[in-house]
Design an enzyme around this catalytic site. Structure first.
Site, PDB file in Angstrom:
ATOM      1  N   ASP A 110      -9.611   2.705   2.468  1.00 23.05           N
ATOM      2  CA  ASP A 110      -9.585   1.956   3.720  1.00 23.05           C
ATOM      3  C   ASP A 110     -10.142   2.760   4.890  1.00 23.05           C
ATOM      4  O   ASP A 110     -10.979   2.288   5.653  1.00 23.05           O
ATOM      5  CB  ASP A 110      -8.152   1.537   4.062  1.00 23.05           C
ATOM      6  CG  ASP A 110      -7.709   0.278   3.341  1.00 23.05           C
ATOM      7  OD1 ASP A 110      -8.571  -0.531   2.969  1.00 23.05           O
ATOM      8  OD2 ASP A 110      -6.487   0.110   3.157  1.00 23.05           O
TER       9      ASP A 110
ATOM     10  N   LYS B  13       0.796  -1.228   0.000  1.00 24.31           N
ATOM     11  CA  LYS B  13       0.000   0.000   0.000  1.00 24.31           C
ATOM     12  C   LYS B  13       0.829   1.278   0.000  1.00 24.31           C
ATOM     13  O   LYS B  13       0.389   2.306  -0.520  1.00 24.31           O
ATOM     14  CB  LYS B  13      -0.968  -0.005   1.191  1.00 24.31           C
ATOM     15  CG  LYS B  13      -2.031  -1.083   1.108  1.00 24.31           C
ATOM     16  CD  LYS B  13      -2.996  -1.008   2.267  1.00 24.31           C
ATOM     17  CE  LYS B  13      -4.039  -2.109   2.180  1.00 24.31           C
ATOM     18  NZ  LYS B  13      -5.050  -2.004   3.255  1.00 24.31           N
TER      19      LYS B  13
END
Length: 271
Positions: A103, A66
């Site tokens: 997220d 990420k």
């Protein structure tokens, strides 16, 4: 032409993203498919270029990529840039790849779907200071949570995140264990729960009954951390809601349609 999407990560076999997105494609009659791709850290750059070359319409990014993927993308959404982590990539009309982070907002939506919006002034403890923690911390701050403490095995990393937020406190895992009774919301924000040999970051001896305890890992549904919290009569929030909501936001970025999150949460939870 049929569109295709993917999720890249290491490990990847546990991911339920293909099941979720392919179900939504079918429900909304969208001609597309979604596949998992195992990508190790040393292969990330080549994987991104392969996805570009082969015409992926978009893809998700999971651990451990990420943060590492940021310099490989052509453009970043301002919030993803601030968070320093990307979990969703959209192929723009001109072929460029743009990164987003869904997220954090996905976690907040999941949390508040279960406990409402009246806890925003409560004391929050985040366990972890990696990419997922950064995304959740920024999203919680944006939503109005302003009493956030971050603990991490390496305290310096927690301190760096607190500085980026310009808010909160950084403490050690040992201090978090001692102070646990002071927090109304405790969030396990690492990927450690994926490991079958997972050890709790610290003992939950001082956890108070009714404390909201969340874990971002959704497979297994009840992680060792949540199991211990449940034993202590905490209110537990599994990672399924975050997983589904972040996926739904990614889906909207890709296709400008909103999938059914409630049914998907029930399906994945086995309800």
């Amino acid at each position: 032409m049929k569109k295709w999407f993917a999720v890249i990560g290491d490990p990847i076999a546990h991911s339920k993203s293909p099941q979720m997105h392919n179900t939504w494609f079918a429900e909304l009659n969208i001609n597309a498919t979604y596949i998992p791709i195992h990508v190790q850290a040393q292969d990330l750059s080549r994987a991104v270029e392969s996805l570009r070359l082969l015409g992926a319409s978009g893809f998700n990014v999971t651990i451990p990529h990420k943060e590492a993927i940021l310099p490989l993308l052509d453009e970043l959404d301002p919030m993803a840039q601030r968070m320093g982590a990307v979990n969703t990539v959209v192929r723009l009309a001109d072929g460029r790849f743009k990164g987003y982070n869904t997220d954090g907002v996905g976690f907040v939506r999941s949390l508040e779907a279960q406990i409402g919006t009246t806890h925003r002034k409560d004391a929050v403890l985040l366990i972890g200071a990696g990419g997922a923690a950064r995304g959740i911390a920024f999203a919680m701050q944006q939503a109005g949570y302003d009493h956030i403490t971050i603990c991490n095995r390496t305290v310096a990393r927690a301190e760096a995140l607190v500085q980026e937020l310009n808010m909160g406190t950084a403490i050690s895992l040992q201090q978090a264990e001692l102070d646990l009774a002071n927090y109304n919301i405790v969030i396990q924000v690492t990927s450690a729960g994926l490991n079958q040999n997972f050890a709790l970051p610290f003992a939950l001896t001082h956890l108070q009954r009714g404390t909201v305890v969340a874990d971002i890992v959704y497979n297994p549904l009840i992680t060792p951390f949540l199991a211990e919290a449940k034993h202590k009569e905490a209110t537990i929030v599994t990672g399924v809601g975050m997983f589904v909501h972040q996926g739904a936001i990614a889906f909207e970025h890709w296709l400008q349609q909103q999938p059914d999150t409630n049914l998907m949460i029930a399906t994945i939870s086995g309800n």
